[in-house]
Scaffold this motif. Sequence first.
Motif, short mmCIF file in Angstrom:
data_model
loop_
_atom_site.label_atom_id
_atom_site.label_comp_id
_atom_site.label_asym_id
_atom_site.label_seq_id
_atom_site.Cartn_x
_atom_site.Cartn_y
_atom_site.Cartn_z
N SER A 89 0.82 -1.22 0.00
CA SER A 89 0.00 0.00 0.00
C SER A 89 0.85 1.26 0.00
O SER A 89 0.64 2.18 0.79
CB SER A 89 -0.95 0.02 1.21
N LEU A 90 1.81 1.33 -0.91
CA LEU A 90 2.59 2.57 -1.07
C LEU A 90 1.87 3.48 -2.06
O LEU A 90 1.16 3.00 -2.94
CB LEU A 90 3.99 2.25 -1.61
N LEU A 91 2.06 4.78 -1.91
CA LEU A 91 1.47 5.72 -2.86
C LEU A 91 2.37 5.78 -4.09
O LEU A 91 3.52 6.22 -4.00
CB LEU A 91 1.34 7.10 -2.21
N PRO A 92 1.87 5.32 -5.24
CA PRO A 92 2.75 5.18 -6.41
C PRO A 92 3.27 6.50 -6.95
O PRO A 92 4.26 6.52 -7.67
CB PRO A 92 1.86 4.48 -7.45
N TRP A 93 2.60 7.62 -6.62
CA TRP A 93 3.04 8.92 -7.14
C TRP A 93 4.01 9.61 -6.20
O TRP A 93 4.41 10.73 -6.44
CB TRP A 93 1.83 9.83 -7.39
N PHE A 132 5.16 10.00 4.92
CA PHE A 132 3.73 10.28 4.74
C PHE A 132 2.99 10.50 6.06
O PHE A 132 2.26 11.48 6.23
CB PHE A 132 3.09 9.12 3.96
N ARG A 148 3.94 13.75 7.72
CA ARG A 148 3.39 14.87 6.97
C ARG A 148 1.92 15.09 7.32
O ARG A 148 1.48 16.23 7.49
CB ARG A 148 3.54 14.52 5.50
N PHE A 173 10.58 5.93 -7.42
CA PHE A 173 9.15 5.68 -7.24
C PHE A 173 8.95 4.20 -6.90
O PHE A 173 9.78 3.36 -7.28
CB PHE A 173 8.39 6.02 -8.52
N ARG A 181 7.26 1.86 -8.15
CA ARG A 181 7.30 0.89 -9.25
C ARG A 181 8.73 0.56 -9.67
O ARG A 181 8.96 -0.41 -10.39
CB ARG A 181 6.52 1.43 -10.46
N ARG A 186 7.85 3.50 6.84
CA ARG A 186 6.74 4.44 6.97
C ARG A 186 6.03 4.24 8.31
O ARG A 186 5.64 5.21 8.98
CB ARG A 186 5.75 4.24 5.81
#
Lengths: 262, 273
Positions: A84-88, A97, A100, A129, A131, A145
């Motif tokens: 569940s990483l944020l791909p962007w 994250f 923040r 990133f 990917r 994280r």
Amino acid sequence: MITVTGLNKTFASKVGGVPVLRDVSFEVRDNEFVSILGPSGCGKTTLLRILAGLVDHDGGSIQVEGKEVSGPGPDRAVVFQHFSLLPWMSVLDNIGFGLRLRGVPKAMWSKQALQLAQLVGLQGFENFFPRQLSGGMQQRVGLARALAVEPAILLMDEPFAALDEQTRLLMQEELLRITQEAHKTIVFVTHSMEEALLLSDRVLLLTGHPGVVQEYLEVPFDRPRDRSITTSLEFQRLREHLWEQLRRTQTRDAVDSSDVVA
Amino acid sequence: MGIARVNARRSALGRMGHPSGKSRVTSTPGPLVEIGSLLGGLLAWELLGRVLGLSWLPPFSACVGALIDLINQGLILAQLADSVQALAIGFAAALLASFVIAFLMAEFELVDLAIGPYIYAFFLLPSIALVPVFLAVFGIGDLTRLAVIFVYCFFYMALNFHTAFLERDSALMEMAESFQASRWQRTRYVVVPMALPLVLATIRVGLSRAVKGMINGEQFIAIYGLGGLIETFGGEFAAVKVFAVILVVVALALVLDVLMRLLDARWTRWAAA
Ligand SMILES: Nc1ncnc2c1ncn2[C@@H]1O[C@H](COP(=O)(O)OP(=O)(O)OP(=O)(O)O)[C@@H](O)[C@H]1O
Ligand SMILES: [Mg+2]
């Protein structure tokens, strides 16, 4: 200290309810490493999500440090099975994250994220990133994280299940190292008996549909540990014992369901 | 999402629309083939124009000559500026409005239920059918032109943005929740970035629709902008001049498209193959 007492969970569905957990009780001491072990579908993930405050339960109580859990909180962080990483977001932004979201200034969270990237062995990959990373590296980002928000309790859902054998062994050792340095209470879902025995102080064995606590097993190996314990007689004996328990309930389940059909 | 991902992978230059972006890793031929094909088309136009000698098909060189004349007479650039200004205002208004409305529709089901059907109905209606209505309401003037540009792209973008904002990855939403993200933070850090590739692809197509709306609107009004010129020259049966203006319109559309692709490639780097 986590105290779960008489926990029940039923998922609503069109054909009535699907009971998933029944009368689950156990406690986790501070700085203890507890594995939740059980066959597929016995409610391990559900139990972890309830501990995280991501789903409601409908009976019994869950207390963390004496306070009833009613949602996610800063005292707990989750490492997800599928990363569940944020791909962007870059590795660094993903690690930072949680900080923040709490309004920590950028200079501070990026510094902390940098240190954590180092801790989990991702130095040099901070600007990649997701990917562009292997599965094992992505899972390290997920771990970093969760560590970043400095939770007292780390909830991990089969974090190594999606990894290949070799990476999994390395990650297990890394987790041993990290947890032996940073004092944390860890609840760790797995369906691997070896993994549970290698990492945990106690193993909570869940079985059946709905899941019930079959046994809460002490793992008597001293810390710091390493993989050498897995060849010991004691380890083999405990593994055999767990397997016996699992097999007994599996066959009992099979008999149960054939009764239902008949 | 599929379309958007493909768009994001595309290189900024070249490629008119076939969605095979990924396989073009093999160095240079892509843009070269396209430029070659374009030049071939122009050459064919030139030859056909010369050989057939049809009054409605002047050769390419004649059109370029006419264009240079028109520019020297000061007819083109002023009208181009006028058109672009209207395009900018009309499109910006449509972009803002569609973004906000689509966002509200995705966030609040009530908004979706209340105005969703209207957006969809107007999307299905050919926009040109509304032009007489605008003429009646706003008269022959700038407002009519802006209104036409607006409807040509607004409904399309609102629907697509709505789809984009509804695309919620439940695992990522739960992850954000586990870190106690507020509803606003979940939108800001999960929903909007997730929607971005489709949003950018939509803006690109929306912009081309706005250009169509601009020309169509101006043709109706017949006094403003590039569309007005086309209408005037068309009335004079001056095919060379009509083509000359069309060249300008095509160039404008292409420039806007290339700019959008550059933006797209820059903002969706994370999704690139
Ligand atoms: N959101 C949901 N709605 C309805 N039923 C659910 C939901 N989530 C889980 N279940 C049901 O609860 C049961 C336990 O699911 P859970 O994911 O907790 O199992 P698990 O022990 O984690 O299995 P695995 O080892 O395969 O991950 C399953 O029978 C599943 O069908
Ligand atoms: Mg599970």
